[in-house]
Design an enzyme around this catalytic site. Structure first.
Site, PDB file in Angstrom:
ATOM      1  CE  LYS A  13      83.590-111.567 -12.520  1.00 13.64           C
ATOM      2  NZ  LYS A  13      82.826-109.972 -13.328  1.00 13.64           N
ATOM      3  NE  ARG A  88      83.463-106.016  -8.914  1.00  9.08           N
ATOM      4  CZ  ARG A  88      82.629-106.552 -10.509  1.00  9.08           C
ATOM      5  NH1 ARG A  88      81.639-107.647  -9.050  1.00  9.08           N
ATOM      6  NH2 ARG A  88      81.946-105.566 -11.247  1.00  9.08           N
ATOM      7  NE  ARG A 127      77.697-107.011 -20.647  1.00  9.47           N
ATOM      8  CZ  ARG A 127      78.850-107.676 -19.805  1.00  9.47           C
ATOM      9  NH1 ARG A 127      78.910-108.669 -19.083  1.00  9.47           N
ATOM     10  NH2 ARG A 127      79.334-106.791 -18.781  1.00  9.47           N
ATOM     11  NE  ARG A 133      75.738-104.417 -16.532  1.00  6.75           N
ATOM     12  CZ  ARG A 133      76.253-105.030 -16.190  1.00  6.75           C
ATOM     13  NH1 ARG A 133      76.299-106.830 -16.905  1.00  6.75           N
ATOM     14  NH2 ARG A 133      77.369-105.460 -15.793  1.00  6.75           N
ATOM     15  NE  ARG A 144      81.810-102.941 -15.317  1.00  4.63           N
ATOM     16  CZ  ARG A 144      81.020-103.606 -16.607  1.00  4.63           C
ATOM     17  NH1 ARG A 144      80.720-103.254 -17.489  1.00  4.63           N
ATOM     18  NH2 ARG A 144      80.464-104.252 -15.883  1.00  4.63           N
TER      19      ARG A 144
HETATM   20  P1  AMP Z   1      78.918-107.628 -12.655  1.00  5.60           P
HETATM   21  O1  AMP Z   1      77.957-107.797 -13.193  1.00  5.60           O
HETATM   22  O2  AMP Z   1      79.397-108.352 -11.816  1.00  5.60           O
HETATM   23  O3  AMP Z   1      79.624-106.498 -13.271  1.00  5.60           O
HETATM   24  O4  AMP Z   1      78.359-106.141 -11.620  1.00  5.60           O
HETATM   25  C1  AMP Z   1      77.755-104.879 -11.810  1.00  5.60           C
HETATM   26  C2  AMP Z   1      77.940-103.974 -10.845  1.00  5.60           C
HETATM   27  O5  AMP Z   1      77.267-103.869 -10.017  1.00  5.60           O
HETATM   28  C3  AMP Z   1      79.578-103.199 -10.398  1.00  5.60           C
HETATM   29  O6  AMP Z   1      80.115-102.130 -11.191  1.00  5.60           O
HETATM   30  C4  AMP Z   1      79.503-102.932  -9.625  1.00  5.60           C
HETATM   31  O7  AMP Z   1      78.859-101.109  -9.306  1.00  5.60           O
HETATM   32  C5  AMP Z   1      78.142-103.843  -8.492  1.00  5.60           C
HETATM   33  N1  AMP Z   1      78.532-104.662  -7.594  1.00  5.60           N
HETATM   34  C6  AMP Z   1      79.019-106.219  -8.361  1.00  5.60           C
HETATM   35  N2  AMP Z   1      79.010-106.944  -7.541  1.00  5.60           N
HETATM   36  C7  AMP Z   1      80.033-106.011  -6.328  1.00  5.60           C
HETATM   37  C8  AMP Z   1      80.607-106.062  -5.295  1.00  5.60           C
HETATM   38  N3  AMP Z   1      81.398-106.734  -5.024  1.00  5.60           N
HETATM   39  N4  AMP Z   1      81.123-104.758  -4.307  1.00  5.60           N
HETATM   40  C9  AMP Z   1      80.700-103.885  -4.785  1.00  5.60           C
HETATM   41  N5  AMP Z   1      79.599-104.264  -5.853  1.00  5.60           N
HETATM   42  C10 AMP Z   1      79.383-104.689  -6.911  1.00  5.60           C
END
Ligand code: AMP
Length: 192
Positions: A13, A88, A127, A133, A144
């Site tokens: 995404k 989320r 990745r 990361r 996750r």
């Molecule tokens: P992402 O890059 O979207 O996978 O986000 C990386 C990490 O950021 C996630 O695993 C969460 O720890 C945190 N995170 C990102 N967006 C949210 C959200 N909407 N609510 C809570 N944690 C978030």
């Protein structure tokens, strides 16, 4: 176009949102990117969020609502936005619905990228090797995916029950998936 992109971590995404941003000419709002920037800058939110993010868990709803409220109050969202990584969980989806109603800018589309877990695990491993990361470590990815199944999958149900969800097959070449999203958006009607 006011769009939410849903999908598991590693579903593509972020990559698709970056392309859609150019195509739709609206900002790409990634809460994960914003939180990583806060961690890198050592802001109070970054300091609070780092350990939670490294463990693949969700940062608090209050912090996220503050971030998203502030971002959606900026002028560049006048013609719309692409939300990537928010909402989320159902609480965030409800908060977003209320916030958008308040500013009179309801969502126009909610698109979910469907990718099977085996493909997710393979993609995030690539990745992890490329970007390092911490949360792409295979052990953390499993956590996750669990968080996604338990907390984020119900967000898709939330929008589906309101007749707002459109699912797109996220497997295949980037261009093919992008074209599927565009076709879906072209066919979509405005939603509340
Ligand atoms: P992402 O890059 O979207 O996978 O986000 C990386 C990490 O950021 C996630 O695993 C969460 O720890 C945190 N995170 C990102 N967006 C949210 C959200 N909407 N609510 C809570 N944690 C978030």
């Amino acid at each position: 176009m006011r769009l939410v992109l849903l999908g598991a971590p590693g579903s593509g995404k972020g990559t698709q949102a970056a392309r859609l941003k150019d195509y739709l000419q609206v900002p790409h709002i990634s809460t994960g990117d914003m939180l990583r920037a806060a961690v890198a800058a050592g802001t109070p939110i970054g300091l609070q969020a780092k350990a939670v993010m490294d463990a693949g868990q969700l940062v608090s709803d209050d912090i996220l609502l503050g971030i998203i409220k502030e971002r959606l109050s900026q002028g560049d969202v006048a013609n719309g936005f692409i939300l990537d990584g928010y909402p989320r969980n159902v609480k965030q989806a409800e908060a977003l619905t209320a916030l958008l109603a308040e500013i009179g800018q309801p969502l126009e589309a909610v698109v979910k990228l469907d990718v099977p877990n085996e493909a997710i695990i393979a993609r995030t491993e690539i990745r992890f090797k490329a970007e390092g990361r911490k949360d792409d470590n295979p052990d953390v990815v499993r956590d996750r995916l669990k968080v996604y199944a338990e907390q984020t999958a119900p967000v898709a149900d939330f929008y589906a029950s309101r007749g707002q969800l459109q699912s797109v097959d996220g497997v295949g070449e980037l261009d093919a998936v992008f074209n599927r999203i565009i076709e879906t958006l072209d066919a979509s009607k405005p939603v509340g």
